[in-house]
Write an enzyme that holds these catalytic residues in place. Sequence first.
Site, PDB file in Angstrom:
ATOM      1  N   PHE A  31       0.487  -1.265  -0.160  1.00  0.00           N
ATOM      2  CA  PHE A  31      -0.462   0.069  -0.077  1.00  0.00           C
ATOM      3  C   PHE A  31       0.555   1.605  -0.252  1.00  0.00           C
ATOM      4  CE2 PHE A  31       0.753  -0.762   4.801  1.00  0.00           C
ATOM      5  CZ  PHE A  31       1.305   0.094   5.185  1.00  0.00           C
ATOM      6  N   PRO A  32      -0.201   2.309  -0.989  1.00  0.00           N
ATOM      7  CA  PRO A  32       1.053   3.768  -0.746  1.00  0.00           C
ATOM      8  C   PRO A  32       1.228   4.276   0.917  1.00  0.00           C
ATOM      9  CG  PRO A  32      -0.627   3.466  -2.901  1.00  0.00           C
ATOM     10  CD  PRO A  32      -0.927   2.563  -1.541  1.00  0.00           C
ATOM     11  N   CYS A  33       2.387   4.645   0.866  1.00  0.00           N
ATOM     12  CA  CYS A  33       2.428   5.403   2.033  1.00  0.00           C
ATOM     13  C   CYS A  33       1.811   6.559   2.080  1.00  0.00           C
ATOM     14  CB  CYS A  33       4.266   5.575   2.843  1.00  0.00           C
ATOM     15  SG  CYS A  33       4.636   6.019   4.232  1.00  0.00           S
ATOM     16  N   GLN A  34       0.629   6.713   2.781  1.00  0.00           N
ATOM     17  CA  GLN A  34       0.484   8.212   2.833  1.00  0.00           C
ATOM     18  C   GLN A  34       0.085   8.947   4.367  1.00  0.00           C
ATOM     19  OE1 GLN A  34      -3.372   7.272   1.146  1.00  0.00           O
ATOM     20  NE2 GLN A  34      -3.520   9.149  -0.776  1.00  0.00           N
ATOM     21  N   ASN A  38       6.103  -1.957   2.497  1.00  0.00           N
ATOM     22  CA  ASN A  38       5.810  -0.398   2.133  1.00  0.00           C
ATOM     23  C   ASN A  38       7.142  -0.062   2.177  1.00  0.00           C
ATOM     24  OD1 ASN A  38       5.184   2.808   2.392  1.00  0.00           O
ATOM     25  ND2 ASN A  38       3.055   1.352   3.347  1.00  0.00           N
TER      26      ASN A  38
END
Length: 313
Positions: free
Chosen positions: A72-75, A113
């Site tokens: 998942f994208p690290c936001q 991640n």
Amino acid sequence: MFKIIDLFAGIGGIRLGFEQAFDDVRCVFSSEIDKYAVQTYQANHGGETVCGDITQTDVADIPDHDILSAGFPCQPFSQAGLKKGFADTRGTLFFDIERILLAKKPQAFLLENVKQLKGHDKGRTLQVILAHLQQAGYKVYTEVLKARDFGIPQNRERIYLVGFLNHDVDFRFPQPIGQATAVGDILEAYPDEKYTISDKLWQGYQRRKAENRAAGKGFGYGLFNAESAYTNTISARYYKDGSEILIEQPGKNPRKITPPEAARLQGFPDSFQIPVSDAQAYRQFGNSVCVPVIRAIAEQMKAALSAVSDRKV
């Protein structure tokens, strides 16, 4: 038969690692929003349907599964969320993983991640994530692993989160395999001349490197040859100028790596199809995972799940 789902699937690197580790695994749901990544994914997985935006997907439409996987994208998590004492993950893509875990309760998950997640916001972001995973009922393990410890000549570090619903599971992350790596292992014998960088570009790189060195900054490009133990990390930005990984060529300017070499640098097999432009291929492999690392983790997950299953018999 283990059923997995592949979220933020990219080109399917995590799925590929699981398929290599398990003889009895079936992917029952995939999600990816980038149309070019979907093109590559489908070219390598029989053209099967890939769901688009996971934030718009109803959990009722996701099949039951044993293992959830997601790169998942690290936001950044909101400051408001942090002030609420880990109460709010909404507005981040992690929330979509969390809502699926809560609704479907798979036996296990694997999340991948960037290493920086560990120190993001002084470690609080990771604390938010771990707290929510534990509140969802999972026993969670975390580790930073290096691609070069698993036979791949790339200096790539990523953080992995592995969780189990059954708290009796005894999981251990894989150990380095102790295999020496060399960049020559991934190089093509006769790369196309178009990958050699121009005089103008090469002079610009050298000038920038000299300026950065004089200013006390890090150098501006990475130059490697067949004898180098490993390269820098390939990133999604590689398509822009390729300066982080350049390959020496006797008697001429260095070159960028080719898309098949980028695939090898992430541990993809040579049979992996690349149906997109070079620019998209670099972006896709830079965004993807190191397949042998995923395979090694998946093997450990399988052993841990099987041991618990055997104890029940």
